[in-house]
Design a protein around this motif. Structure first.
Motif, PDB file in Angstrom:
ATOM      1  N   LEU A 193       0.826  -1.202   0.000  1.00 20.01           N
ATOM      2  CA  LEU A 193       0.000   0.000   0.000  1.00 20.01           C
ATOM      3  C   LEU A 193       0.863   1.255   0.000  1.00 20.01           C
ATOM      4  O   LEU A 193       0.598   2.204  -0.741  1.00 20.01           O
ATOM      5  N   TRP A 194       1.906   1.275   0.832  1.00 19.72           N
ATOM      6  CA  TRP A 194       2.784   2.449   0.878  1.00 19.72           C
ATOM      7  C   TRP A 194       3.456   2.674  -0.472  1.00 19.72           C
ATOM      8  O   TRP A 194       3.501   3.812  -0.973  1.00 19.72           O
ATOM      9  N   PHE A 195       3.965   1.606  -1.088  1.00 21.38           N
ATOM     10  CA  PHE A 195       4.602   1.723  -2.403  1.00 21.38           C
ATOM     11  C   PHE A 195       3.600   2.219  -3.439  1.00 21.38           C
ATOM     12  O   PHE A 195       3.907   3.106  -4.249  1.00 21.38           O
ATOM     13  N   SER A 196       2.374   1.662  -3.415  1.00 18.76           N
ATOM     14  CA  SER A 196       1.354   2.047  -4.390  1.00 18.76           C
ATOM     15  C   SER A 196       0.946   3.503  -4.223  1.00 18.76           C
ATOM     16  O   SER A 196       0.730   4.225  -5.212  1.00 18.76           O
ATOM     17  N   LEU A 197       0.841   3.948  -2.976  1.00 14.04           N
ATOM     18  CA  LEU A 197       0.494   5.347  -2.740  1.00 14.04           C
ATOM     19  C   LEU A 197       1.562   6.281  -3.293  1.00 14.04           C
ATOM     20  O   LEU A 197       1.241   7.321  -3.893  1.00 14.04           O
ATOM     21  N   ASN A 198       2.820   5.935  -3.130  1.00 21.50           N
ATOM     22  CA  ASN A 198       3.895   6.775  -3.677  1.00 21.50           C
ATOM     23  C   ASN A 198       3.820   6.870  -5.190  1.00 21.50           C
ATOM     24  O   ASN A 198       4.016   7.938  -5.781  1.00 21.50           O
TER      25      ASN A 198
END
Length: 285
Positions: A193-198
């Motif tokens: 999720l963190w990677f996708s948000l970035n």
């Protein structure tokens, strides 16, 4: 009164009563001769504490915080995502499945199902055509055998892929932040999720920097991030957006739209305090 509201009411009423009692005891010791009859004072104190508790327990449905460097606004509010006058962020799986298939692959009640119904008027071929065009330059990382995944699409795209759909002033950022298994169960992780948000913020910055973008509380539905509650998911989204914004403007306004059914599980006063802390930290940097 909802459970969270009751808890807030009781906590604040007790705290107020304790504070008033301490003040009255202090005043009584200083002026023992002129201190009034305790009965009406106690009744008035209890009434004041109840009113204070009720006021503090009133549900907060909207939080807004302005930031500087860059100038931007973050809003967290209860509402209907598809009524927002803004570009939308919609979560997808890595196969970008769209067909409801009686709810097995995509639930018609999900945000993605609502996208098809409300922004595309149920026109599945148009949605699929826009997805195919947007993903044309992205190389799939794998292709499932049709015998192993009988329903839906078989091409798998990298986590973090964002397909930009529609036209201005209503773009849709279709972001793949979860993987769908061949059992049609979607799964994600905090890292995904963190990677996708970035990756999402990078795309939003290219297409919608001077405008407003609205998104749901991604990860709170069927993506199996059950070990994070709504408050934790919301803070993760907000921290990701603000951290990326310090590198350069992402958009003029980010709105995280919380479904009415989820509002009780989000502590909005604490969200407001959290955003104030982040804003003060950004402004001092």
């Amino acid at each position: 009164m909802a459970r969270r509201a009751r808890q807030i009411f009781v906590r604040n009423a007790i705290a107020a009563f304790g504070g008033i009692s301490a003040v009255l005891q202090f005043v009584g010791q200083l002026f023992p001769q002129s201190f009034p009859d305790p009965a009406p004072v106690t009744a008035a104190s209890v009434a004041a504490c109840v009113l204070w508790g009720i006021g503090r327990a009133r549900p907060v449905t909207r939080v807004r915080q302005e930031f500087r460097r860059p100038d931007m606004t973050v809003v967290v509010e209860e509402g209907d995502l598809f009524e927002q006058a803004a570009h939308l962020v919609i979560g997808f799986t890595d196969t970008f499945d769209t067909v409801p298939e009686s709810g097995l692959v995509i639930s018609e009640a999900s945000v993605q199902g609502q996208l098809l119904a409300r922004r595309y008027d149920g026109d599945l071929p148009r949605l699929d055509a826009e997805l195919d065009a947007a993903l044309g330059a992205v190389t799939p990382v794998a292709r499932e055998d049709r015998s192993r995944k009988p329903l839906g699409k078989v091409d798998r795209y990298p986590i973090g892929t964002v397909a930009v759909l529609g036209t201005r002033p209503r773009l849709t950022f279709a972001a793949a932040y979860s993987r769908i298994g061949n059992d049609y169960v979607a799964a994600s992780s905090v890292e995904d999720l963190w990677f996708s948000l970035n990756r999402l913020w990078d795309t939003v910055s290219r297409y919608a920097r001077p405008e407003a973008v609205a998104m749901p509380l991604v990860g709170s539905g069927l993506s199996r991030l059950d070990y994070l509650d709504q408050d934790s998911l919301l803070r993760l989204i907000l921290m990701s957006f603000i951290a990326r914004s310090r590198e350069g403007a992402v958009c003029r306004e980010l709105r995280v739209v919380v479904r009415p059914a989820d509002l009780e599980r989000v502590n909005m006063p604490e969200v407001a305090a959290f955003l104030r802390t982040l804003a003060s930290g950004v402004d001092r940097a």
